[in-house]
Enzyme design. Structure first.
Site, PDB file in Angstrom:
ATOM      1  N   ASP A  90       0.850  -1.188   0.000  1.00 20.56           N
ATOM      2  CA  ASP A  90       0.000   0.000   0.000  1.00 20.56           C
ATOM      3  C   ASP A  90       0.883   1.235   0.000  1.00 20.56           C
ATOM      4  O   ASP A  90       2.080   1.166   0.244  1.00 20.56           O
ATOM      5  CB  ASP A  90      -0.996  -0.005   1.152  1.00 20.56           C
ATOM      6  CG  ASP A  90      -0.340  -0.119   2.518  1.00 20.56           C
ATOM      7  OD1 ASP A  90       0.854   0.180   2.614  1.00 20.56           O
ATOM      8  OD2 ASP A  90      -1.027  -0.494   3.479  1.00 20.56           O
ATOM      9  N   ASP A 272      -8.223  -7.260   1.470  1.00 17.26           N
ATOM     10  CA  ASP A 272      -7.214  -7.418   2.518  1.00 17.26           C
ATOM     11  C   ASP A 272      -7.807  -6.921   3.822  1.00 17.26           C
ATOM     12  O   ASP A 272      -8.692  -6.061   3.818  1.00 17.26           O
ATOM     13  CB  ASP A 272      -5.937  -6.635   2.199  1.00 17.26           C
ATOM     14  CG  ASP A 272      -6.068  -5.168   2.589  1.00 17.26           C
ATOM     15  OD1 ASP A 272      -5.568  -4.774   3.658  1.00 17.26           O
ATOM     16  OD2 ASP A 272      -6.712  -4.408   1.825  1.00 17.26           O
ATOM     17  N   CYS A 310     -12.620 -27.895   9.171  1.00 21.52           N
ATOM     18  CA  CYS A 310     -11.436 -27.120   8.774  1.00 21.52           C
ATOM     19  C   CYS A 310     -10.247 -28.039   8.527  1.00 21.52           C
ATOM     20  O   CYS A 310      -9.988 -28.964   9.311  1.00 21.52           O
ATOM     21  CB  CYS A 310     -11.095 -26.096   9.858  1.00 21.52           C
ATOM     22  SG  CYS A 310      -9.635 -25.099   9.488  1.00 21.52           S
ATOM     23  N   CYS A 312      -7.060 -26.879   8.363  1.00 22.30           N
ATOM     24  CA  CYS A 312      -5.825 -26.166   8.714  1.00 22.30           C
ATOM     25  C   CYS A 312      -4.929 -27.037   9.590  1.00 22.30           C
ATOM     26  O   CYS A 312      -5.393 -27.985  10.230  1.00 22.30           O
ATOM     27  CB  CYS A 312      -6.141 -24.850   9.404  1.00 22.30           C
ATOM     28  SG  CYS A 312      -6.481 -24.964  11.176  1.00 22.30           S
ATOM     29  N   CYS A 315      -6.280 -27.365  13.303  1.00 19.69           N
ATOM     30  CA  CYS A 315      -7.466 -28.213  13.501  1.00 19.69           C
ATOM     31  C   CYS A 315      -7.153 -29.687  13.261  1.00 19.69           C
ATOM     32  O   CYS A 315      -7.835 -30.571  13.795  1.00 19.69           O
ATOM     33  CB  CYS A 315      -8.591 -27.760  12.589  1.00 19.69           C
ATOM     34  SG  CYS A 315      -9.378 -26.213  13.115  1.00 19.69           S
ATOM     35  N   HIS A 341      -4.992 -20.552  12.027  1.00 18.24           N
ATOM     36  CA  HIS A 341      -6.339 -21.046  11.747  1.00 18.24           C
ATOM     37  C   HIS A 341      -7.173 -20.011  11.001  1.00 18.24           C
ATOM     38  O   HIS A 341      -7.819 -20.325   9.994  1.00 18.24           O
ATOM     39  CB  HIS A 341      -7.059 -21.435  13.045  1.00 18.24           C
ATOM     40  CG  HIS A 341      -8.526 -21.653  12.847  1.00 18.24           C
ATOM     41  ND1 HIS A 341      -9.049 -22.824  12.342  1.00 18.24           N
ATOM     42  CD2 HIS A 341      -9.588 -20.813  13.031  1.00 18.24           C
ATOM     43  CE1 HIS A 341     -10.365 -22.704  12.241  1.00 18.24           C
ATOM     44  NE2 HIS A 341     -10.718 -21.498  12.644  1.00 18.24           N
TER      45      HIS A 341
END
Length: 377
Positions: A90, A272, A310, A312, A315, A341
Site C-alpha cells: 500500500d 485485505d 477445517c 488447517c 485443527c 487457523h
C-alpha cells in the site's frame, strides 16, 4: 494481467498474473504482513501452508523501519521476507492519516511526525513510488488521502481533486522508475484508488476520472473506517458500474467474512484486512458455523478441534482445550495457532467462493453462508 472468466450477477471469477508467482485465482484475500511479517509469529513459509496467494506489506512502516533503501540493498522485499509469490504494497496514505500526528497536508505531499520516535518525515506521490520501487513489490498503490467518515462535503471534494492530481504524479514517477537500469521489478503494476467519503456524486465523479488514466487496477479506499456496513455496500454499488471491466477491483481494508461475501456479490475481486490475525490474537476464531471465543470456559475440556470442517494444520492436530490453555497461560504459541487457523479459514472461504462461481451456484452459496458466518457461537 487480468481476465474475467465468468460472472454470476455482479460477482466475478477471474485470473490475475504479475511478475512473481503463479497465476492468482480471484476473488482473492491478500494476507496482511504489515512489517514483512504477520503478527502472531507467522512466516512467509507458513503463508504457503495456509494457501495464501498474495501477501501485502506496508510502505509507511517499512520506510520507517528498517528503511526501504536497506531492503533494496538486500535484494527487495521478496528476498527479504523469503516470499516467492506476488506482493502488494500500500502507498502509506492510510497510515499517514491514521497514525501520524501532527501532520501537514499540502499539494506537494504530507509532512508528519513518525509514530515511532517523532522525527519529521515527508511522503508525497513521488516519494511513495520511490519507496515502493525500492521494495520491489508486484503491485504498488497510488498515494492518496484517506478522509474520516463522515467528512464535510467541501473537504471530501477538495481531497478527491488532490488525490486525482497525486495519482497523475504517481503514474509519471512510476513509469520513470520502471525504466531505470537499477529498477528492481520492471513489471511492477500501479493501482489507482477511488475516494470520495460517503458521497455518491464524489465517488462516481472520481472513479470516472481515475479510470481515464488507465491504471493496472483500481481500488475503493476510505471505507471500513467507522461507517455502517450498509453504507459501505451502497458506496460499492455506486462505484462498481464505473470501474473498468477488464481491470482487477480491490476493496481496501475489508473485512469480515460477511463483508467479503457481500462485496464479492457486488463485483469486487481483491480484499485485505488485519481482522483474521488481529481477532485471532484475541481468541476470536472463524468457523463455517460462525465465530467462537476460545477463551470461554466451555472450551476448557473440549477435545474437539476448533472446527471439524477445517483442514488447517491446527485443527488437524490440536484441541480447543489445548488452545484455550495456551491463551490462559500467555503462551506465544496460542497467538500463532489462532492466527494460522484464521488465515487458513479466510483463504478457504475465498476458495469456496471461487468454486461456487465456477459451478454457477454462487447465489445459493451466498444465501446459505451469509447467515452462518454472521453467528457468534
Amino acid at each position: 494481467m487480468f481476465q474475467v472468466l465468468k460472472k454470476e450477477g455482479r460477482a466475478r471469477r477471474g485470473v490475475f498474473s504479475c511478475a512473481h508467482g503463479k497465476t492468482v485465482q480471484t476473488p482473492v484475500f491478500m494476507n496482511v504482513g504489515t512489517q514483512a511479517a504477520i503478527k502472531g509469529g507467522v512466516s512467509a513459509w507458513d503463508l504457503e501452508n495456509v494457501n495464501c496467494q498474495i501477501a501485502l506489506a506496508n510502505t509507511y512502516h517499512l520506510h520507517l523501519r528498517p528503511g526501504d533503501e536497506l531492503i533494496y540493498k538486500l535484494g527487495g522485499l521478496h528476498k527479504f521476507m523469503r516470499w516467492d509469490g506476488p506482493i502488494l504494497t500500500d502507498s502509506g496514505g492510510f497510515q499517514v492519516f491514521s497514525l501520524a500526528s501532527p501532520k501537514n497536508i499540502k499539494e506537494e505531499g504530507v509532512k508528519f511526525a513518525s509514530h515511532i520516535d517523532g522525527h519529521i518525515v515527508f511522503i508525497g506521490p513521488e516519494e511513495s513510488m520511490r519507496i515502493q520501487a525500492n521494495l520491489g513489490s508486484d503491485i504498488a498503490m497510488a498515494f492518496d488521502e484517506c478522509v474520516k467518515n463522515p467528512a464535510p462535503y467541501e473537504y471530501a471534494e477538495a481531497s478527491c481533486e488532490r488525490t486525482f492530481r497525486w495519482l497523475e504524479r504517481c503514474k509519471i514517477e512510476h513509469e520513470r522508475l520502471k525504466n531505470l537500469d537499477t529498477c528492481l521489478n520492471p513489471g511492477q503494476m500501479l493501482f489507482g484508488i477511488n475516494q470520495g467519503s460517503v458521497f455518491d456524486d464524489l465517488r462516481i465523479r472520481h472513479m470516472k476520472k481515475i479510470a481515464e488514466l488507465n491504471c493496472d487496477g483500481y481500488a475503493i479506499g476510505g471505507l471500513a473506517v467507522g461507517e455502517p456496513a450498509e453504507v459501505m455496500y451502497h458506496v460499492i454499488e455506486q462505484v462498481e458500474p464505473y470501474m473498468p471491466e477488464d481491470k482487477p477491483r480491490y476493496l481496501m481494508g475489508v473485512g469480515t467474512p460477511v463483508n467479503i461475501l457481500e462485496a464479492v456479490s457486488r463485483g469486487i475481486d481483491f480484499f485485505d484486512c488485519v481482522m483474521p490475525s488481529r481477532n485471532g490474537r484475541h481468541g476470536k476464531l472463524f468457523t463455517w458455523d460462525g465465530t467462537i471465543n476460545i477463551l470461554n470456559e466451555k472450551h476448557a475440556d473440549d477435545e474437539s478441534p476448533i472446527s471439524d470442517k477445517c483442514g488447517c494444520p491446527v485443527c488437524q492436530r490440536y484441541s480447543r482445550a489445548y488452545l484455550r490453555h495456551l491463551f490462559k497461560a500467555d503462551e506465544v504459541l496460542a497467538l500463532r495457532f489462532a492466527v494460522l487457523h484464521n488465515l487458513y479459514f479466510y483463504n478457504d472461504l475465498m476458495s469456496k467462493i471461487r468454486q461456487a462461481l465456477d459451478d454457477g451456484n454462487f447465489d445459493a452459496f451466498y444465501h446459505e453462508m451469509i447467515i452462518k458466518l454472521a453467528r457468534r457461537i
